[in-house]
Design a protein around this motif. Structure first.
Motif, mmCIF file in Angstrom:
data_model
loop_
_atom_site.group_PDB
_atom_site.id
_atom_site.type_symbol
_atom_site.label_atom_id
_atom_site.label_comp_id
_atom_site.label_asym_id
_atom_site.label_seq_id
_atom_site.Cartn_x
_atom_site.Cartn_y
_atom_site.Cartn_z
ATOM 1 N N GLU A 1 0.825 -1.211 0.000
ATOM 2 C CA GLU A 1 0.000 0.000 0.000
ATOM 3 C C GLU A 1 0.859 1.260 0.000
ATOM 4 O OE1 GLU A 1 -0.023 -1.613 4.308
ATOM 5 O OE2 GLU A 1 -0.036 -2.395 2.263
ATOM 6 N N ASP A 2 2.070 1.191 0.577
ATOM 7 C CA ASP A 2 2.967 2.340 0.538
ATOM 8 C C ASP A 2 3.452 2.591 -0.891
ATOM 9 O OD1 ASP A 2 3.024 2.827 3.403
ATOM 10 O OD2 ASP A 2 4.182 0.988 3.555
ATOM 11 N N LYS A 3 3.790 1.534 -1.599
ATOM 12 C CA LYS A 3 4.218 1.695 -2.999
ATOM 13 C C LYS A 3 3.073 2.258 -3.839
ATOM 14 C CE LYS A 3 7.133 1.380 -6.401
ATOM 15 N NZ LYS A 3 7.806 0.139 -6.790
ATOM 16 N N ASP A 4 1.847 1.820 -3.548
ATOM 17 C CA ASP A 4 0.701 2.380 -4.260
ATOM 18 C C ASP A 4 0.537 3.867 -3.957
ATOM 19 O OD1 ASP A 4 0.149 -0.020 -5.445
ATOM 20 O OD2 ASP A 4 -1.691 -0.427 -4.315
ATOM 21 N N ALA A 5 0.712 4.247 -2.695
ATOM 22 C CA ALA A 5 0.591 5.662 -2.333
ATOM 23 C C ALA A 5 1.620 6.502 -3.084
ATOM 24 C CB ALA A 5 0.747 5.837 -0.828
ATOM 25 N N LEU A 6 2.861 6.018 -3.160
ATOM 26 C CA LEU A 6 3.893 6.719 -3.927
ATOM 27 C C LEU A 6 3.517 6.849 -5.387
ATOM 28 C CD1 LEU A 6 7.206 5.181 -2.530
ATOM 29 C CD2 LEU A 6 6.516 7.576 -2.385
ATOM 30 N N SER A 7 2.995 5.773 -5.951
ATOM 31 C CA SER A 7 2.628 5.781 -7.367
ATOM 32 C C SER A 7 1.473 6.734 -7.624
ATOM 33 C CB SER A 7 2.266 4.364 -7.819
ATOM 34 O OG SER A 7 3.357 3.476 -7.606
ATOM 35 N N LEU A 8 0.549 6.851 -6.664
ATOM 36 C CA LEU A 8 -0.551 7.801 -6.791
ATOM 37 C C LEU A 8 -0.043 9.234 -6.704
ATOM 38 C CD1 LEU A 8 -3.056 5.786 -4.647
ATOM 39 C CD2 LEU A 8 -3.541 6.564 -6.972
ATOM 40 N N LEU A 9 0.975 9.469 -5.879
ATOM 41 C CA LEU A 9 1.587 10.788 -5.814
ATOM 42 C C LEU A 9 2.194 11.160 -7.167
ATOM 43 C CD1 LEU A 9 2.147 13.003 -3.677
ATOM 44 C CD2 LEU A 9 4.361 11.912 -3.292
ATOM 45 N N GLN B 1 0.419 3.118 -14.006
ATOM 46 C CA GLN B 1 -0.721 2.550 -14.722
ATOM 47 C C GLN B 1 -1.543 1.646 -13.805
ATOM 48 O OE1 GLN B 1 0.319 0.166 -18.165
ATOM 49 N NE2 GLN B 1 -1.702 0.456 -19.090
ATOM 50 N N ALA B 2 -0.868 0.887 -12.949
ATOM 51 C CA ALA B 2 -1.573 -0.041 -12.065
ATOM 52 C C ALA B 2 -2.482 0.695 -11.089
ATOM 53 C CB ALA B 2 -0.564 -0.910 -11.311
#
Length: 482
Positions: free
Chosen positions: A300-308, A441-442
């Motif tokens: 979820e942290d990697k997702d948060a970074l990717s959303l940033l 993209q994910a």
């Protein structure tokens, strides 16, 4: 875009104190090893009463910034008593055992400094920028009001009317700000992010002096605060003064902070606001994972970074995707459009898309166009060149921010108050380099459905005859400055 001293007698004669400097003998009792350091030279110390001290030397100019950060904001309020954190911020300027109302600001001005304060959902901050030689003087002033804030009831009632008027001007009479307040309330049900920082007007009407005093006694304790000093200073000298001035304040237990977890959203929500305005406005709030760690990342942290990174791809620079796709060309849908990912904070995280319809376009057109831009990323991805540009601009803005002493102090204090390491900005930059096009993209595919979405729409009504439209206020209720 948003937080005590010991000897009151010392304060009574503060104007007669000799100027201090960054040199001189350091009491042996004050010497201590830092509990944390950064590559930039920032050092963190723990004072004897639990208060934290962060010192960032910067000798380019003979000035210094002192900031006192208190880990309390609107998210620590309860129903019926919203707005207390912000109201107390105002009252901190209204006196202490040794200073009358307004005297704090007058003394800072006589020392050649400037000062202010701010309240957000997560924290409250107080700051002074002064000649480095007067740092100890303002440390005494700040510590005095932190430990001994007091004022007459009548002073409270007068200031409460100021805060009510502030709410009227910045929220009630600002259609976009009023919409964002309602959008936040609809997005967050259990989380205290539901409340506006300035407070609900009904709570302000019923607020009593003792409410603010009780809030102050609960949260303004050394273990809930950090002192940040940046500028032309020597860390060990600042530590000695901090231990002498702040370290002697009595420690006290904090109230238990009970978890207020936001329940899973299971369907699209909509709110609309009718208000006199010249243009409509649309805001889409998507629930997303927040950033919990900057080491040993979880998925979820990697997702948060990717959303940033996705937010920067959409609107992080002039001519970014939302500009190109919505605001340019003969078929433009919006006069303006933006994206913002709020992944740091003590409460839940959101991804916001906003837009102002162009002439002849409807709010629904803008909503569809905003979602189509994200869907295009989900479908087609982003290029490595696009990400490289975003990362380069991010690095540049981070470095440029360090040109300012206030910027350095703000970064260090906000990192501490949110439970992040002092060098969170450097760590974040390093982590962003590992975000790949496939990661962006994910998350575009994963987090932008209906179930985690709340949509707010401003429906403009005719302005009263002869009235002029107000300039739009800031979109989100993220903080209030005195």
């Amino acid at each position: 875009m948003k937080h005590a001293l010991l000897f009151c007698g010392v304060l009574a004669c503060a104007g007669a104190l000799a100027q201090t400097s960054g040199t001189g003998a350091i009491p042996a009792a004050a010497a201590s090893e830092p509990v944390a350091t950064t590559a930039s030279g920032a050092q963190q110390f723990a004072l004897s009463n639990g208060m934290q001290l962060v010192v960032q030397p910067d000798h380019r100019a003979p000035t210094a910034v002192q900031m006192l950060w208190v880990r309390v904001g609107s998210m620590d309020e309860v129903n019926g008593r919203t707005g207390l954190a912000h109201m107390l911020e105002h009252m901190m300027f209204k006196g202490s055992a040794s200073l009358g109302p307004g005297e704090f600001s007058r003394r800072v001005a006589r020392l050649g400094g400037r000062e202010n304060a701010f309240t957000t959902r997560d924290y409250t901050g107080y700051f002074q920028q002064i000649p480095a030689g007067r740092l100890k003087d303002v440390m005494q002033l700040e510590a005095d009001r932190f430990a001994h804030n007091q004022w007459p009831d009548e002073e409270f009632r007068k200031e409460l009317e100021v805060v009510k008027e502030e709410r009227r001007m910045r929220t009630d009479d600002q259609p976009r700000a009023a919409l964002m307040e309602q959008l936040n309330a609809a997005t967050f049900m259990a989380s205290p992010y539901h409340h506006p920082v300035v407070g609900w007007m009904s709570d302000l009407h019923s607020m009593q002096p003792e409410d603010a005093r009780a809030f102050y006694r609960q949260w303004y304790v050394p273990g809930n605060a950090a002192l940040v000093v940046a500028g032309d200073v020597q860390p060990q000298q600042v530590l000695a003064w901090a231990e002498e001035i702040y370290g002697k304040l009595p420690s006290a237990a904090l109230p238990e902070r009970k978890p207020q977890t936001e329940p899973e959203q299971r369907g699209l929500r909509r709110v609309s606001l009718k208000a006199p305005a010249e243009q409509a406005y649309v805001a889409l709030a998507f629930r997303i994972p927040g950033m919990q760690r900057l080491a040993q990342l979880q998925p979820e942290d990697k997702d948060a970074l990717s959303l940033l990174v996705l937010s920067a791809v959409l609107s992080g620079y002039d001519g970014a995707r939302l500009d190109r796709e919505l605001t340019q060309g003969p078929q433009r849908v919006a006069d303006s459009a933006a994206a913002h990912a709020s992944i740091f904070g003590r409460g839940p995280a959101t991804f916001m898309l906003t837009g102002v319809p162009a002439s002849g376009q409807s709010p629904e057109d803008v909503e569809q166009a905003l979602r189509a831009s994200v869907a295009r990323v989900a479908r087609e991805g982003v290029s490595a060149q696009e990400l490289a540009r975003v990362k380069a601009q991010w690095a540049a803005s981070t470095i440029y921010a360090r040109d300012s002493l206030m910027g350095q102090a703000m970064d260090l204090g906000s990192n501490w108050v949110q439970g992040l390491p002092l060098d969170a900005d450097d760590r974040l930059l390093a982590l962003l380099q590992d975000v790949a096009p496939a990661d962006v993209q994910a998350v575009a595919r994963r987090y932008f459905g209906d179930d985690q979405l709340t949509v707010g729409t401003l429906l403009p009504q005719a302005l009263p005859e002869g009235a002029k439209a107000r300039a739009p206020a800031a979109g989100a209720d993220d903080g209030v400055m005195r």
